[in-house]
Design a protein around this motif. Sequence first.
Motif, PDB file in Angstrom:
ATOM      1  N   ASN A 297      31.609 -20.654  20.927  1.00  0.00           N
ATOM      2  CA  ASN A 297      30.288 -20.447  20.336  1.00  0.00           C
ATOM      3  C   ASN A 297      30.382 -20.255  18.826  1.00  0.00           C
ATOM      4  O   ASN A 297      29.565 -20.772  18.060  1.00  0.00           O
ATOM      5  CB  ASN A 297      29.609 -19.222  20.960  1.00  0.00           C
ATOM      6  CG  ASN A 297      29.235 -19.430  22.419  1.00  0.00           C
ATOM      7  OD1 ASN A 297      29.291 -20.540  22.931  1.00  0.00           O
ATOM      8  ND2 ASN A 297      28.871 -18.342  23.083  1.00  0.00           N
ATOM      9  N   SER A 298      31.408 -19.499  18.387  1.00  0.00           N
ATOM     10  CA  SER A 298      31.553 -19.242  16.955  1.00  0.00           C
ATOM     11  C   SER A 298      31.863 -20.522  16.193  1.00  0.00           C
ATOM     12  O   SER A 298      31.443 -20.689  15.038  1.00  0.00           O
ATOM     13  CB  SER A 298      32.656 -18.204  16.708  1.00  0.00           C
ATOM     14  OG  SER A 298      33.928 -18.724  17.064  1.00  0.00           O
ATOM     15  N   GLN A 299      32.607 -21.440  16.833  1.00  0.00           N
ATOM     16  CA  GLN A 299      32.920 -22.718  16.184  1.00  0.00           C
ATOM     17  C   GLN A 299      31.693 -23.630  16.140  1.00  0.00           C
ATOM     18  O   GLN A 299      31.389 -24.228  15.117  1.00  0.00           O
ATOM     19  CB  GLN A 299      34.060 -23.425  16.941  1.00  0.00           C
ATOM     20  CG  GLN A 299      35.347 -22.621  17.065  1.00  0.00           C
ATOM     21  CD  GLN A 299      35.931 -22.260  15.718  1.00  0.00           C
ATOM     22  OE1 GLN A 299      36.206 -23.118  14.882  1.00  0.00           O
ATOM     23  NE2 GLN A 299      36.128 -20.966  15.494  1.00  0.00           N
ATOM     24  N   ALA A 300      30.990 -23.713  17.283  1.00  0.00           N
ATOM     25  CA  ALA A 300      29.858 -24.635  17.382  1.00  0.00           C
ATOM     26  C   ALA A 300      28.641 -24.152  16.616  1.00  0.00           C
ATOM     27  O   ALA A 300      27.863 -24.961  16.098  1.00  0.00           O
ATOM     28  CB  ALA A 300      29.493 -24.848  18.850  1.00  0.00           C
ATOM     29  N   ASN A 301      28.460 -22.834  16.545  1.00  0.00           N
ATOM     30  CA  ASN A 301      27.244 -22.275  15.946  1.00  0.00           C
ATOM     31  C   ASN A 301      27.494 -21.687  14.560  1.00  0.00           C
ATOM     32  O   ASN A 301      26.754 -20.813  14.113  1.00  0.00           O
ATOM     33  CB  ASN A 301      26.670 -21.186  16.859  1.00  0.00           C
ATOM     34  CG  ASN A 301      26.401 -21.697  18.261  1.00  0.00           C
ATOM     35  OD1 ASN A 301      25.950 -22.809  18.444  1.00  0.00           O
ATOM     36  ND2 ASN A 301      26.699 -20.869  19.261  1.00  0.00           N
ATOM     37  N   ASN A 302      28.522 -22.171  13.898  1.00  0.00           N
ATOM     38  CA  ASN A 302      28.921 -21.618  12.602  1.00  0.00           C
ATOM     39  C   ASN A 302      28.023 -22.146  11.483  1.00  0.00           C
ATOM     40  O   ASN A 302      28.438 -22.913  10.627  1.00  0.00           O
ATOM     41  CB  ASN A 302      30.390 -21.963  12.319  1.00  0.00           C
ATOM     42  CG  ASN A 302      30.927 -21.224  11.104  1.00  0.00           C
ATOM     43  OD1 ASN A 302      30.388 -20.206  10.704  1.00  0.00           O
ATOM     44  ND2 ASN A 302      31.993 -21.760  10.533  1.00  0.00           N
ATOM     45  N   THR A 303      26.757 -21.723  11.541  1.00  0.00           N
ATOM     46  CA  THR A 303      25.781 -22.184  10.554  1.00  0.00           C
ATOM     47  C   THR A 303      25.282 -21.049   9.665  1.00  0.00           C
ATOM     48  O   THR A 303      24.512 -21.275   8.743  1.00  0.00           O
ATOM     49  CB  THR A 303      24.561 -22.817  11.259  1.00  0.00           C
ATOM     50  OG1 THR A 303      23.923 -21.800  12.039  1.00  0.00           O
ATOM     51  CG2 THR A 303      24.991 -23.968  12.146  1.00  0.00           C
ATOM     52  N   GLY A 304      25.714 -19.823   9.993  1.00  0.00           N
ATOM     53  CA  GLY A 304      25.217 -18.672   9.246  1.00  0.00           C
ATOM     54  C   GLY A 304      23.955 -18.087   9.836  1.00  0.00           C
ATOM     55  O   GLY A 304      23.537 -16.987   9.501  1.00  0.00           O
ATOM     56  N   LYS A 305      23.293 -18.822  10.754  1.00  0.00           N
ATOM     57  CA  LYS A 305      22.053 -18.342  11.363  1.00  0.00           C
ATOM     58  C   LYS A 305      22.316 -17.547  12.634  1.00  0.00           C
ATOM     59  O   LYS A 305      21.490 -16.756  13.050  1.00  0.00           O
ATOM     60  CB  LYS A 305      21.149 -19.535  11.685  1.00  0.00           C
ATOM     61  CG  LYS A 305      20.704 -20.333  10.466  1.00  0.00           C
ATOM     62  CD  LYS A 305      19.811 -21.493  10.875  1.00  0.00           C
ATOM     63  CE  LYS A 305      19.372 -22.303   9.665  1.00  0.00           C
ATOM     64  NZ  LYS A 305      18.519 -23.460  10.057  1.00  0.00           N
ATOM     65  N   ARG A 306      23.441 -17.791  13.266  1.00  0.00           N
ATOM     66  CA  ARG A 306      23.747 -17.142  14.542  1.00  0.00           C
ATOM     67  C   ARG A 306      24.929 -16.217  14.348  1.00  0.00           C
ATOM     68  O   ARG A 306      26.042 -16.656  14.034  1.00  0.00           O
ATOM     69  CB  ARG A 306      24.068 -18.215  15.595  1.00  0.00           C
ATOM     70  CG  ARG A 306      24.612 -17.670  16.903  1.00  0.00           C
ATOM     71  CD  ARG A 306      23.510 -17.139  17.788  1.00  0.00           C
ATOM     72  NE  ARG A 306      24.034 -16.754  19.087  1.00  0.00           N
ATOM     73  CZ  ARG A 306      23.291 -16.411  20.105  1.00  0.00           C
ATOM     74  NH1 ARG A 306      21.983 -16.420  19.998  1.00  0.00           N
ATOM     75  NH2 ARG A 306      23.832 -16.045  21.253  1.00  0.00           N
ATOM     76  N   LYS A 307      24.710 -14.933  14.526  1.00  0.00           N
ATOM     77  CA  LYS A 307      25.764 -13.950  14.318  1.00  0.00           C
ATOM     78  C   LYS A 307      26.387 -13.579  15.654  1.00  0.00           C
ATOM     79  O   LYS A 307      25.701 -13.326  16.638  1.00  0.00           O
ATOM     80  CB  LYS A 307      25.187 -12.702  13.649  1.00  0.00           C
ATOM     81  CG  LYS A 307      26.247 -11.678  13.253  1.00  0.00           C
ATOM     82  CD  LYS A 307      25.613 -10.554  12.462  1.00  0.00           C
ATOM     83  CE  LYS A 307      26.661  -9.552  12.021  1.00  0.00           C
ATOM     84  NZ  LYS A 307      26.062  -8.460  11.218  1.00  0.00           N
ATOM     85  N   ASN A 308      27.724 -13.561  15.698  1.00  0.00           N
ATOM     86  CA  ASN A 308      28.422 -13.139  16.903  1.00  0.00           C
ATOM     87  C   ASN A 308      28.501 -11.620  16.895  1.00  0.00           C
ATOM     88  O   ASN A 308      29.189 -11.033  16.070  1.00  0.00           O
ATOM     89  CB  ASN A 308      29.828 -13.757  16.946  1.00  0.00           C
ATOM     90  CG  ASN A 308      30.492 -13.548  18.287  1.00  0.00           C
ATOM     91  OD1 ASN A 308      29.949 -12.873  19.159  1.00  0.00           O
ATOM     92  ND2 ASN A 308      31.655 -14.140  18.458  1.00  0.00           N
ATOM     93  N   VAL A 309      27.782 -10.973  17.823  1.00  0.00           N
ATOM     94  CA  VAL A 309      27.702  -9.511  17.794  1.00  0.00           C
ATOM     95  C   VAL A 309      28.827  -8.861  18.596  1.00  0.00           C
ATOM     96  O   VAL A 309      28.954  -7.637  18.607  1.00  0.00           O
ATOM     97  CB  VAL A 309      26.339  -9.024  18.341  1.00  0.00           C
ATOM     98  CG1 VAL A 309      25.215  -9.581  17.494  1.00  0.00           C
ATOM     99  CG2 VAL A 309      26.157  -9.390  19.811  1.00  0.00           C
ATOM    100  N   THR A 310      29.632  -9.679  19.270  1.00  0.00           N
ATOM    101  CA  THR A 310      30.723  -9.135  20.075  1.00  0.00           C
ATOM    102  C   THR A 310      32.060  -9.621  19.542  1.00  0.00           C
ATOM    103  O   THR A 310      32.251 -10.823  19.318  1.00  0.00           O
ATOM    104  CB  THR A 310      30.591  -9.548  21.552  1.00  0.00           C
ATOM    105  OG1 THR A 310      29.317  -9.105  22.044  1.00  0.00           O
ATOM    106  CG2 THR A 310      31.690  -8.952  22.399  1.00  0.00           C
ATOM    107  N   GLN A 311      32.977  -8.689  19.337  1.00  0.00           N
ATOM    108  CA  GLN A 311      34.344  -9.022  18.959  1.00  0.00           C
ATOM    109  C   GLN A 311      35.261  -8.569  20.083  1.00  0.00           C
ATOM    110  O   GLN A 311      35.100  -7.471  20.623  1.00  0.00           O
ATOM    111  CB  GLN A 311      34.745  -8.328  17.659  1.00  0.00           C
ATOM    112  CG  GLN A 311      36.181  -8.649  17.222  1.00  0.00           C
ATOM    113  CD  GLN A 311      36.604  -7.861  15.984  1.00  0.00           C
ATOM    114  OE1 GLN A 311      35.954  -6.894  15.628  1.00  0.00           O
ATOM    115  NE2 GLN A 311      37.683  -8.278  15.353  1.00  0.00           N
ATOM    116  N   VAL A 312      36.218  -9.432  20.464  1.00  0.00           N
ATOM    117  CA  VAL A 312      37.119  -9.095  21.561  1.00  0.00           C
ATOM    118  C   VAL A 312      38.561  -9.146  21.068  1.00  0.00           C
ATOM    119  O   VAL A 312      38.993 -10.137  20.465  1.00  0.00           O
ATOM    120  CB  VAL A 312      36.934 -10.046  22.757  1.00  0.00           C
ATOM    121  CG1 VAL A 312      37.845  -9.638  23.907  1.00  0.00           C
ATOM    122  CG2 VAL A 312      35.488 -10.024  23.242  1.00  0.00           C
ATOM    123  N   LEU A 313      39.303  -8.064  21.331  1.00  0.00           N
ATOM    124  CA  LEU A 313      40.712  -7.951  20.995  1.00  0.00           C
ATOM    125  C   LEU A 313      41.491  -7.621  22.258  1.00  0.00           C
ATOM    126  O   LEU A 313      40.906  -7.316  23.303  1.00  0.00           O
ATOM    127  CB  LEU A 313      40.912  -6.828  19.960  1.00  0.00           C
ATOM    128  CG  LEU A 313      40.043  -6.864  18.702  1.00  0.00           C
ATOM    129  CD1 LEU A 313      40.131  -5.532  17.974  1.00  0.00           C
ATOM    130  CD2 LEU A 313      40.461  -8.005  17.792  1.00  0.00           C
TER     131      LEU A 313
END
Length: 397
Positions: A297-313
Motif C-alpha cells: 500500500n505504501s508503494q502504490a499509494n505514495n502520493t502524499g495524500k494517503r498516510k500510513n497510520v500503522t508501522q510494524v516492526l
Amino acid sequence: MATTITEQLAVQTLKLNDSSSDLAFFEPFSLPSTNQRILTAPHPEDTVIPLALRPATAEQPTLDAAISTVKSLQTQHDGYLTKKLATHGALLFRNLPIHSADDFSRFAHAFGYSPHEIIGIVVDRPLLAPNVAPANEAPKEVLIYNHNESPQVPHAPEYIFFYSHKAPAKGSGGETPISSSLELFNRANREIPEFIDQLATKGVLSQVTYKVDKQYEGGSTLRQAFGKEIVEGDDLETRKRKIEDQIKRYGRGKHTSWKWEDSDQTLVVTHHLPAIRTQQSTNLPTLFTGLAAYYNNSQANNTGKRKNVTQVLFGDGTPIPEKYLIHLVKITDDIRVLHHWEQGDILVFDNVIAQHGRQPWTGDQKDRVVLASLFDAESVPGNYGYGDWAQVVQALS
C-alpha cells in the motif's frame, strides 16, 4: 480450468435431503479461473477459493427462505457453513434477493455468530443497519492490498461478510482480492523460513497513530476509535481517561502501551502481537497479518495524500527487512484471485485463514458500494509463538 472446478464441486452439493422441507437450497457453481482457484497445501486436495454457491431452484427463493436455510444448515446440520468456511476460507453467495443493508444484516445474522465490537477502529464505518457499515470509504484510487481484518490490534473478528450493493462496470476495477493465509504461511515457511522463525520468536510491534481529526479520507478519528463513552461536556482529562479505559479492554497488560503527543491531539498505541496464529479447528499455522499490505500500500499509494497510520516492526523493535516484505507480496500475488463483483453478491471470509483487499477502480467513487458485517467466533485462534504475547484473547466487556 472452470470446467474442471465444476466437476470437482459436483459432489459438494448443499442440497438438503429432507423432501418434506420447503426450504431453499444451494448448489456450488464454477467461476472463471481469474476469480477462483484450487488451493495448494495445507488445504485438502481439490479445495477451491472461494466456494461459490447459488440457489439450486430455477426460481429465485425469497429472502426468508434463504435465511431459514442458512439457519437450518448451521443449527440442524452441525454448523455446515462454518465448516465449509474453515475448509475453503471464503464463500460466495450469488442470486439471492438481497437489495439493502437491512436485507444483508438479516442474512449475515442468520449464521448465528456474535457481532464483533470494533475497538481501535482505523477506518470510518458509520452504522447503516444492525452490525452493517461501509467496508472502506477510502478514495477509489487507493489500493488496499491483501490482509486479514484488524491485524494491527489485539481484538480482531473471526468472520467477515461483504455485500455488493452496487458493482462497478466490468473492466473498471474494484475487485476484491481473495487469498489463503494458510497457504501464505506454508509457502513462506518453505521459501523464507528464517523470516517465519523470527516472527514466531519475536512477534511484531504494531504502532498505530490516532488523531483527534481524521488523518485521511475514509479514516477514523480518535473518538471513533476509542471514544464510545465520551459525552459532550467531558473535560480533557476525562476524555483521556475514557479513551485509556477502552484501550485497557484489550486485556493485554504490558503488551499494549500508549503515549499522548502533540498536546494530547495525537495518541500512539503500541501492541506486541503474534503475526502467526493457529486455526481453531485444525491447529494449522496461519499468517495472520497485514505485513504485505502495509508495504505494498505504501508503494502504490505514495502520493502524499494517503498516510500510513500503522508501522510494524519485529517484536524486539528492530525493522523488518524489506526483502521479506517483497517476498510476501510475491507469494500473495501468486496465490490470490480477484473477485469480480456482481450486484447482490455476498462474500463471507473466515478471517483467521483468508485475506481480502480492494483494487482501485475508474469512474465515480459511488460506482462501487460494498458493505461489511463483522462477527466473533465461539473461540479465538490459538497461539504459535513462544511468549505470553502470542496469546490471542477476546476484548473485555
